[in-house]
Design an enzyme around this catalytic site. Structure first.
Site, PDB file in Angstrom:
ATOM      1  N   ASN A 198       1.295  -0.637   0.134  1.00 35.07           N
ATOM      2  CA  ASN A 198      -0.112  -0.380   0.067  1.00 35.07           C
ATOM      3  C   ASN A 198       1.059   1.277   0.283  1.00 35.07           C
ATOM      4  O   ASN A 198       1.920   1.276   0.041  1.00 35.07           O
ATOM      5  CB  ASN A 198      -0.952   0.477   1.430  1.00 35.07           C
ATOM      6  CG  ASN A 198      -1.673  -0.308   1.600  1.00 35.07           C
ATOM      7  OD1 ASN A 198      -2.680  -0.577   0.149  1.00 35.07           O
ATOM      8  ND2 ASN A 198      -2.233  -1.336   2.026  1.00 35.07           N
ATOM      9  N   HIS A 298     -13.408  -6.012   4.871  1.00 36.97           N
ATOM     10  CA  HIS A 298     -13.810  -4.733   4.557  1.00 36.97           C
ATOM     11  C   HIS A 298     -14.537  -4.806   5.966  1.00 36.97           C
ATOM     12  O   HIS A 298     -15.469  -5.621   6.446  1.00 36.97           O
ATOM     13  CB  HIS A 298     -14.108  -5.125   3.496  1.00 36.97           C
ATOM     14  CG  HIS A 298     -13.164  -5.001   2.075  1.00 36.97           C
ATOM     15  ND1 HIS A 298     -12.939  -3.409   1.358  1.00 36.97           N
ATOM     16  CD2 HIS A 298     -13.016  -6.349   1.836  1.00 36.97           C
ATOM     17  CE1 HIS A 298     -12.100  -4.058   0.526  1.00 36.97           C
ATOM     18  NE2 HIS A 298     -11.767  -5.758   0.689  1.00 36.97           N
ATOM     19  N   GLU A 353      -9.873   3.267   2.127  1.00 40.98           N
ATOM     20  CA  GLU A 353      -8.594   2.304   1.941  1.00 40.98           C
ATOM     21  C   GLU A 353      -7.639   1.956   3.429  1.00 40.98           C
ATOM     22  O   GLU A 353      -7.082   3.154   3.621  1.00 40.98           O
ATOM     23  CB  GLU A 353      -7.890   1.527   1.161  1.00 40.98           C
ATOM     24  CG  GLU A 353      -8.973   1.315  -0.524  1.00 40.98           C
ATOM     25  CD  GLU A 353      -7.592   1.166  -1.833  1.00 40.98           C
ATOM     26  OE1 GLU A 353      -6.707   0.458  -1.418  1.00 40.98           O
ATOM     27  OE2 GLU A 353      -8.242   0.906  -2.549  1.00 40.98           O
ATOM     28  N   CYS A 362     -12.028   0.579  -5.179  1.00 45.34           N
ATOM     29  CA  CYS A 362     -11.491  -0.706  -4.798  1.00 45.34           C
ATOM     30  C   CYS A 362     -12.115  -2.154  -5.125  1.00 45.34           C
ATOM     31  O   CYS A 362     -13.675  -1.527  -5.149  1.00 45.34           O
ATOM     32  CB  CYS A 362     -11.318  -0.021  -3.084  1.00 45.34           C
ATOM     33  SG  CYS A 362     -11.274  -2.248  -2.332  1.00 45.34           S
ATOM     34  N   GLY A 363     -11.026  -2.948  -5.880  1.00 47.95           N
ATOM     35  CA  GLY A 363     -11.737  -4.297  -6.589  1.00 47.95           C
ATOM     36  C   GLY A 363     -12.567  -4.843  -5.037  1.00 47.95           C
ATOM     37  O   GLY A 363     -13.578  -5.218  -5.438  1.00 47.95           O
ATOM     38  N   GLY A 365     -13.457  -4.016  -2.682  1.00 47.79           N
ATOM     39  CA  GLY A 365     -14.021  -3.263  -1.904  1.00 47.79           C
ATOM     40  C   GLY A 365     -15.970  -3.688  -2.588  1.00 47.79           C
ATOM     41  O   GLY A 365     -17.133  -3.821  -1.789  1.00 47.79           O
TER      42      GLY A 365
HETATM   43  N1  LIG Z   1      -5.769  -0.681   0.219  1.00 52.04           N
HETATM   44  C1  LIG Z   1      -5.882  -2.508   0.303  1.00 52.04           C
HETATM   45  C2  LIG Z   1      -5.560  -3.092  -0.368  1.00 52.04           C
HETATM   46  C3  LIG Z   1      -5.894  -2.257  -1.861  1.00 52.04           C
HETATM   47  C4  LIG Z   1      -7.330  -2.826  -1.738  1.00 52.04           C
HETATM   48  C5  LIG Z   1      -7.641  -2.180  -3.367  1.00 52.04           C
HETATM   49  N2  LIG Z   1      -8.023  -1.231  -3.842  1.00 52.04           N
HETATM   50  C6  LIG Z   1      -8.321  -3.163  -4.328  1.00 52.04           C
HETATM   51  O1  LIG Z   1      -8.531  -2.676  -5.353  1.00 52.04           O
HETATM   52  O2  LIG Z   1      -9.260  -3.946  -4.087  1.00 52.04           O
HETATM   53  C7  LIG Z   1      -5.797  -3.377   1.847  1.00 52.04           C
HETATM   54  O3  LIG Z   1      -4.861  -2.505   3.125  1.00 52.04           O
HETATM   55  O4  LIG Z   1      -6.517  -4.460   2.359  1.00 52.04           O
END
Ligand SMILES: N[C@@H](CCC[C@H](N)C(=O)O)C(=O)O
Length: 419
Positions: A198, A298, A353, A362-363, A365
């Site tokens: 990250n 999440h 995030e 965020c995928g 997410g």
């Molecule tokens: N920040 C997230 C990891 C990245 C997630 C991403 N942007 C996505 O698209 O899923 C974490 O620390 O879990």
């Protein structure tokens, strides 16, 4: 690799954009251009004409009809022979600008120190061949969630540290990105391994937009055409991205994890070991949250006390997001999705995030959002999730309990940094 060519016309500025270094000197009243960090060429079997490696074709960065020379100074013989070659055109496309520039009238002629010598075809990445001492990377984004992608196929240790990744992600003092992603050799029988830092240097288990970018980057590195898929080992287990004919990427994201202690959350389970529409006090307000892991944690909320359907554009994300992220009920911190229900198959979501703050998409997410929407009874299993950066298609399939995500992933540019 160094290439030399004579030029007339106004190509120098454009060559500067293509290559790491462009030096111009006057020889015999003509401009001799030395290109450092230009792609290597090799002779085509049939025509004998020099061709550039397919990844550069794929990246639409092609120079035609130049001859590569080793890293030595030109000799008198080399310079003399420059005059005898015929004119060619120079053409390239800058991926970010999406335009092709042609120079039909420019003359690009070149020769080599040793045109008879066999041309080596190195087995390493085309990015790494550009110039040693530099870290070569590609910048991609999935709906504005942007990443620095690094070809790490030759080692199972990331080529840069978490601290360096933080510097690269800085939007003022670095490249600027939400994370740094490494393409590593596969383990447990998979084709590749994906690791990611990250922007704060923490290492998440998984990244949905990131794995789509990963898939497009691998396609370029391996020069894969048409529809294809491969297996990727991640901290969330096996993930299978499939690059589609239209350039979008569909990803089998596996099964969501709902057991509270595995998400992980300290909130008590209230439905089949899961936390569904539970009350959570954040900053003096009661929010209703459902906790889902897509390999990474999440917390999804559709409502709070006094507001049954959130108007997500009105939220002060930078104020409220960190309070969820660091809440004591989330021992591994959490990503938080704030969701507005538009219809049974259409959701609008903003995300804070873990380790990256407010991002444009965020995928994982979006996947967690649809799982939570189904569990709370807001939507069906196939939804479009609108994010600030664009839409994702998500399906939580009943037959196999897997979540499927489809969306875009785009190259922004290639870059090089001194190590
Ligand atoms: N920040 C997230 C990891 C990245 C997630 C991403 N942007 C996505 O698209 O899923 C974490 O620390 O879990």
């Amino acid at each position: 690799m160094i290439q030399r060519c004579y030029s007339t016309g106004k190509m120098e500025n454009d060559l500067r954009k293509l290559c790491i270094g462009v030096d111009i000197e006057t020889v015999d009243n003509r401009k001799l251009i030395t290109l450092r960090g230009a792609p290597e060429s090799k002779p085509d079997g049939d025509s004998g004409r020099l061709q550039y490696p397919p990844p550069f074709e794929a990246a639409k960065m092609a120079i035609t009809a130049t001859i590569s020379v080793p890293l030595t100074s030109p000799t008198r013989r080399t310079l003399a022979s420059l005059n005898n070659l015929s004119p060619h055109s120079l053409r390239f496309t800058l991926p970010t600008l999406r335009r092709t520039i042609k120079y039909p009238n420019s003359r690009l002629v070149a020769s080599s120190m040793s045109t008879d010598a066999p041309v080596k075809t190195p087995s390493t990445s085309f990015l790494n061949r550009l110039q040693t001492g530099f870290l070569h990377f590609a910048k991609y984004h999935g709906l504005g969630n942007d990443f620095v992608l690094i070809d790490n196929r030759d080692s199972s240790e990331p080529r840069i540290t978490a601290e360096k990744a933080v510097q690269l992600c800085d939007r003022n003092f670095g490249v600027g990105a939400d994370g740094v992603i490494f393409v590593l050799p596969g383990i447990n029988g998979t084709d590749y391994t994906m690791r990611i830092f990250n922007s704060d240097g923490s290492e998440p288990e998984m990244c949905g937009n990131g794995v789509r970018c990963f898939a497009k980057f691998v396609s370029q590195l391996e020069n894969l055409k048409g529809s294809h898929s491969f297996t990727v080992h991640t901290g969330a287990g096996l993930i299978i991205p499939e690059v589609l004919e239209d350039g979008n990427v569909r990803v089998d994201m596996g099964e969501p994890v709902l057991k509270a202690s595995d998400v992980p959350t300290k909130l008590p389970a209230n439905k089949d070991n899961a936390v569904v529409k539970s009350e959570l006090a954040v900053d003096g307000v009661i929010w209703h949250v459902t906790c889902v892991s897509m390999g990474n944690p999440h917390c999804v909320t559709f409502s709070r006390e006094g507001s049954q359907n959130l108007l997500v554009d009105e939220l002060k994300l930078a104020e409220i997001g960190p309070k969820f992220e660091h809440h004591e009920v989330f021992p591994a911190r959490t990503n938080t999705e704030f969701v507005q229900v538009l219809s049974n198959s259409h959701l609008k979501m903003r995300v804070w995030e873990r380790g990256a703050g407010a991002t444009l998409a965020c995928g994982t997410g979006a996947c967690a959002t649809v799982v939570a929407a189904v569990l709370e009874g807001h939507a069906g299993r196939i939804c479009t999730v609108d994010l600030p950066g664009g839409p994702l298609q998500i399906e939580w399939r009943e037959e196999d309990n897997h979540v499927y995500m489809t969306g875009s992933a785009d190259l922004v540019y290639y870059g090089s940094l001194p190590l």
